[in-house]
Design a protein around this motif. Sequence first.
Motif, PDB file in Angstrom:
ATOM      1  N   PHE A  34      38.543  38.832  46.717  1.00 40.56           N
ATOM      2  CA  PHE A  34      39.691  39.319  45.786  1.00 40.56           C
ATOM      3  C   PHE A  34      40.208  38.085  44.716  1.00 40.56           C
ATOM      4  O   PHE A  34      40.094  38.231  43.724  1.00 40.56           O
ATOM      5  CB  PHE A  34      40.829  39.511  46.770  1.00 40.56           C
ATOM      6  CG  PHE A  34      40.943  40.804  47.242  1.00 40.56           C
ATOM      7  CD1 PHE A  34      41.881  41.673  46.583  1.00 40.56           C
ATOM      8  CD2 PHE A  34      40.274  41.255  48.146  1.00 40.56           C
ATOM      9  CE1 PHE A  34      41.916  43.061  47.054  1.00 40.56           C
ATOM     10  CE2 PHE A  34      40.144  42.702  48.619  1.00 40.56           C
ATOM     11  CZ  PHE A  34      41.038  43.627  47.757  1.00 40.56           C
ATOM     12  N   ALA A  35      39.902  36.763  45.225  1.00 40.87           N
ATOM     13  CA  ALA A  35      40.332  35.560  44.533  1.00 40.87           C
ATOM     14  C   ALA A  35      39.324  35.379  43.356  1.00 40.87           C
ATOM     15  O   ALA A  35      39.705  35.133  42.236  1.00 40.87           O
ATOM     16  CB  ALA A  35      40.202  34.254  45.381  1.00 40.87           C
ATOM     17  N   ALA A  36      37.989  36.088  43.400  1.00 35.83           N
ATOM     18  CA  ALA A  36      37.256  35.994  42.508  1.00 35.83           C
ATOM     19  C   ALA A  36      37.204  36.981  41.278  1.00 35.83           C
ATOM     20  O   ALA A  36      36.802  36.833  40.330  1.00 35.83           O
ATOM     21  CB  ALA A  36      35.710  36.314  43.071  1.00 35.83           C
ATOM     22  N   LYS A  37      38.243  38.029  41.402  1.00 31.30           N
ATOM     23  CA  LYS A  37      38.653  38.816  40.393  1.00 31.30           C
ATOM     24  C   LYS A  37      39.795  38.697  39.727  1.00 31.30           C
ATOM     25  O   LYS A  37      40.791  39.719  40.254  1.00 31.30           O
ATOM     26  CB  LYS A  37      38.161  40.225  40.778  1.00 31.30           C
ATOM     27  CG  LYS A  37      36.853  40.375  41.542  1.00 31.30           C
ATOM     28  CD  LYS A  37      36.115  40.515  40.508  1.00 31.30           C
ATOM     29  CE  LYS A  37      34.521  40.555  40.813  1.00 31.30           C
ATOM     30  NZ  LYS A  37      33.314  40.659  39.925  1.00 31.30           N
ATOM     31  N   PRO A  38      40.362  37.896  39.237  1.00 30.92           N
ATOM     32  CA  PRO A  38      41.738  37.567  38.872  1.00 30.92           C
ATOM     33  C   PRO A  38      42.332  38.676  37.929  1.00 30.92           C
ATOM     34  O   PRO A  38      43.606  39.014  38.084  1.00 30.92           O
ATOM     35  CB  PRO A  38      41.702  36.089  38.214  1.00 30.92           C
ATOM     36  CG  PRO A  38      40.350  35.821  37.875  1.00 30.92           C
ATOM     37  CD  PRO A  38      39.519  36.483  38.905  1.00 30.92           C
ATOM     38  N   ALA A  39      41.495  39.270  37.314  1.00 29.70           N
ATOM     39  CA  ALA A  39      42.045  40.386  36.238  1.00 29.70           C
ATOM     40  C   ALA A  39      42.561  41.439  37.070  1.00 29.70           C
ATOM     41  O   ALA A  39      43.513  42.075  36.761  1.00 29.70           O
ATOM     42  CB  ALA A  39      40.837  40.954  35.328  1.00 29.70           C
ATOM     43  N   TRP A  40      41.881  42.011  37.850  1.00 27.26           N
ATOM     44  CA  TRP A  40      42.422  42.870  38.780  1.00 27.26           C
ATOM     45  C   TRP A  40      43.481  42.489  39.519  1.00 27.26           C
ATOM     46  O   TRP A  40      44.713  43.448  39.462  1.00 27.26           O
ATOM     47  CB  TRP A  40      41.269  43.610  40.103  1.00 27.26           C
ATOM     48  CG  TRP A  40      41.803  44.464  40.672  1.00 27.26           C
ATOM     49  CD1 TRP A  40      41.663  46.037  40.660  1.00 27.26           C
ATOM     50  CD2 TRP A  40      42.559  44.237  42.030  1.00 27.26           C
ATOM     51  NE1 TRP A  40      42.388  46.602  41.712  1.00 27.26           N
ATOM     52  CE2 TRP A  40      42.531  45.936  42.333  1.00 27.26           C
ATOM     53  CE3 TRP A  40      43.081  43.288  42.597  1.00 27.26           C
ATOM     54  CZ2 TRP A  40      43.402  45.987  43.752  1.00 27.26           C
ATOM     55  CZ3 TRP A  40      43.479  43.443  43.873  1.00 27.26           C
ATOM     56  CH2 TRP A  40      44.027  44.975  44.578  1.00 27.26           C
ATOM     57  N   ALA A  41      43.585  41.492  39.981  1.00 25.97           N
ATOM     58  CA  ALA A  41      44.820  41.101  40.771  1.00 25.97           C
ATOM     59  C   ALA A  41      45.968  40.907  40.099  1.00 25.97           C
ATOM     60  O   ALA A  41      46.968  41.090  40.250  1.00 25.97           O
ATOM     61  CB  ALA A  41      44.447  39.615  41.466  1.00 25.97           C
ATOM     62  N   LEU A  42      45.749  40.295  38.677  1.00 24.54           N
ATOM     63  CA  LEU A  42      46.977  40.267  37.852  1.00 24.54           C
ATOM     64  C   LEU A  42      47.515  41.551  37.430  1.00 24.54           C
ATOM     65  O   LEU A  42      48.759  41.787  37.518  1.00 24.54           O
ATOM     66  CB  LEU A  42      46.489  39.481  36.540  1.00 24.54           C
ATOM     67  CG  LEU A  42      47.611  39.019  35.612  1.00 24.54           C
ATOM     68  CD1 LEU A  42      48.352  37.980  36.174  1.00 24.54           C
ATOM     69  CD2 LEU A  42      46.973  38.780  34.184  1.00 24.54           C
ATOM     70  N   ASN A  43      46.660  42.440  36.902  1.00 23.34           N
ATOM     71  CA  ASN A  43      47.136  43.911  37.015  1.00 23.34           C
ATOM     72  C   ASN A  43      48.040  44.505  38.023  1.00 23.34           C
ATOM     73  O   ASN A  43      48.870  45.235  38.124  1.00 23.34           O
ATOM     74  CB  ASN A  43      45.787  44.768  36.875  1.00 23.34           C
ATOM     75  CG  ASN A  43      45.675  45.223  35.525  1.00 23.34           C
ATOM     76  OD1 ASN A  43      46.538  45.643  34.826  1.00 23.34           O
ATOM     77  ND2 ASN A  43      44.798  45.019  34.664  1.00 23.34           N
ATOM     78  N   TYR A  44      47.367  44.286  39.295  1.00 22.23           N
ATOM     79  CA  TYR A  44      48.072  44.767  40.426  1.00 22.23           C
ATOM     80  C   TYR A  44      49.552  44.139  40.734  1.00 22.23           C
ATOM     81  O   TYR A  44      50.316  44.754  40.911  1.00 22.23           O
ATOM     82  CB  TYR A  44      47.009  44.402  41.532  1.00 22.23           C
ATOM     83  CG  TYR A  44      47.308  44.863  42.896  1.00 22.23           C
ATOM     84  CD1 TYR A  44      47.168  46.539  43.241  1.00 22.23           C
ATOM     85  CD2 TYR A  44      47.741  44.146  44.029  1.00 22.23           C
ATOM     86  CE1 TYR A  44      47.464  47.113  44.165  1.00 22.23           C
ATOM     87  CE2 TYR A  44      48.259  44.760  45.295  1.00 22.23           C
ATOM     88  CZ  TYR A  44      48.029  46.290  45.122  1.00 22.23           C
ATOM     89  OH  TYR A  44      48.418  46.960  46.225  1.00 22.23           O
ATOM     90  N   VAL A  45      49.480  42.780  40.532  1.00 22.72           N
ATOM     91  CA  VAL A  45      50.757  42.213  40.560  1.00 22.72           C
ATOM     92  C   VAL A  45      51.663  42.710  39.737  1.00 22.72           C
ATOM     93  O   VAL A  45      52.754  43.073  39.807  1.00 22.72           O
ATOM     94  CB  VAL A  45      50.353  40.569  40.500  1.00 22.72           C
ATOM     95  CG1 VAL A  45      51.764  39.852  40.570  1.00 22.72           C
ATOM     96  CG2 VAL A  45      49.739  40.124  41.596  1.00 22.72           C
ATOM     97  N   THR A  46      51.391  42.963  38.412  1.00 22.52           N
ATOM     98  CA  THR A  46      52.249  43.264  37.391  1.00 22.52           C
ATOM     99  C   THR A  46      52.717  44.750  37.694  1.00 22.52           C
ATOM    100  O   THR A  46      53.916  44.867  37.592  1.00 22.52           O
ATOM    101  CB  THR A  46      51.398  43.280  35.889  1.00 22.52           C
ATOM    102  OG1 THR A  46      50.775  41.963  36.022  1.00 22.52           O
ATOM    103  CG2 THR A  46      52.489  43.357  35.009  1.00 22.52           C
ATOM    104  N   HIS A  47      51.637  45.544  37.642  1.00 25.68           N
ATOM    105  CA  HIS A  47      52.174  46.991  37.892  1.00 25.68           C
ATOM    106  C   HIS A  47      52.569  47.583  39.327  1.00 25.68           C
ATOM    107  O   HIS A  47      53.309  48.362  39.286  1.00 25.68           O
ATOM    108  CB  HIS A  47      50.914  47.923  37.327  1.00 25.68           C
ATOM    109  CG  HIS A  47      50.741  47.494  35.988  1.00 25.68           C
ATOM    110  ND1 HIS A  47      51.151  48.200  34.967  1.00 25.68           N
ATOM    111  CD2 HIS A  47      49.654  46.868  35.373  1.00 25.68           C
ATOM    112  CE1 HIS A  47      50.819  47.848  33.900  1.00 25.68           C
ATOM    113  NE2 HIS A  47      49.676  47.132  34.118  1.00 25.68           N
TER     114      HIS A  47
END
Length: 380
Positions: A188-201
Amino acid sequence: RLTQCQNFHDFRRMARQRLPGPIFNYIDGAADDETTYRRNTDAFEACDLVPDVLRGVAQVDMSVTVMGQKLALPVYCSPTALQRLFHHDGERAVAAAAGKFGTMFGVSSLGTVSLEEARQISGGPQVYQFYFHKDRGLNREMMARAKTAGVQVMMLTVDSITGGNRERDKRTGFAIPFRLNLAGIAQFAAKPAWALNYVTHERFRLPQLDTHVDMGGGAMSISRYFTDMLDPAMNWDDVAAMVAEWGGQFCLKGIMSVEDARRAVDIGCTGIVLSNHGGRQLDGSRSAFDQLAEIVDAVGDRIDVMMDGGVQRGTHVLKALALGAKAVGLGRYYLFPLAAAGRPGVERALDLMRIEIERAMKLMGCQTVADLQRRHLRFR
Ligand code: HOC
């Protein structure tokens, strides 16, 4: 970059780049040795297309009527669960794309957007897919809700009475909520783009399932969901009662034998989907494409026969139609584009499929889907 995606494999690669490993592997994975998953696509290579020429194909009509619904294309988006986990727009994106292309959207009762919202967004014909829960009240509730929402087709999945052995999920700890091991956390840590989207949305919250189920507080693996929630005692009498109660288009997803196809006719179903759940349940199961001709011959004049599994190309769709399928379901074919790019991804994938089907029909000398016949196929 989306315009660089030309086919299923390009989208799969793009989804793999964007998604944390446990989520990519949940979509991509299947049961046991994943033999059935591979064979689903390989099965289409067992036969060749034999085209006609000089048939006046300046215009082709790709529309079909299935389960009483007119579709602009002979493909539909099969119901799949948990879509907002793959992309924050999830089912909203798929419903909108399916509506734009004039085809059916299958809303899963384990989706992450409400049935009512998905219905409103798609505007097109809608399938509501559900499972037979141990809680019979919940089953009745789901049917009543679908009726109120104006759903056209009920689809009961019958191949998931217990969980398939999904070894990739066991390795990554994929469960709802996540119960990740160290390797999973690192992915999960290796995919910050997904994580950021997830946190934002999603504001750190896991998307909720549309069907409320009491998971007993703990994490629920897919296997445990099926085993704990669904009723292994379900039988043909139970389903017959549901079909009668619904009183409209009702189809069973996960039929594979001629015997069961006949039973589906006997209890008043109006459709069946030949499916092995994308190879995710019973590994070693035959592909739906391989079973198609036998089942169409047995019941095709009394019930609409559809199929799914392994479909990646317009020519795969044509082969299934030539054998007598009324329409063909897409699963991972639109899930990877969803994960890769949301609604524009799904739209591009459906557009590529539309173009491939149209081109292949022209090259086959077929103006309409009904022109596709068994004589257009030769098995090796
Ligand atoms: C939490 C339960 O059809 C699959 C899906 C089922 C998802 C169940 C989710 O993974 O094959």
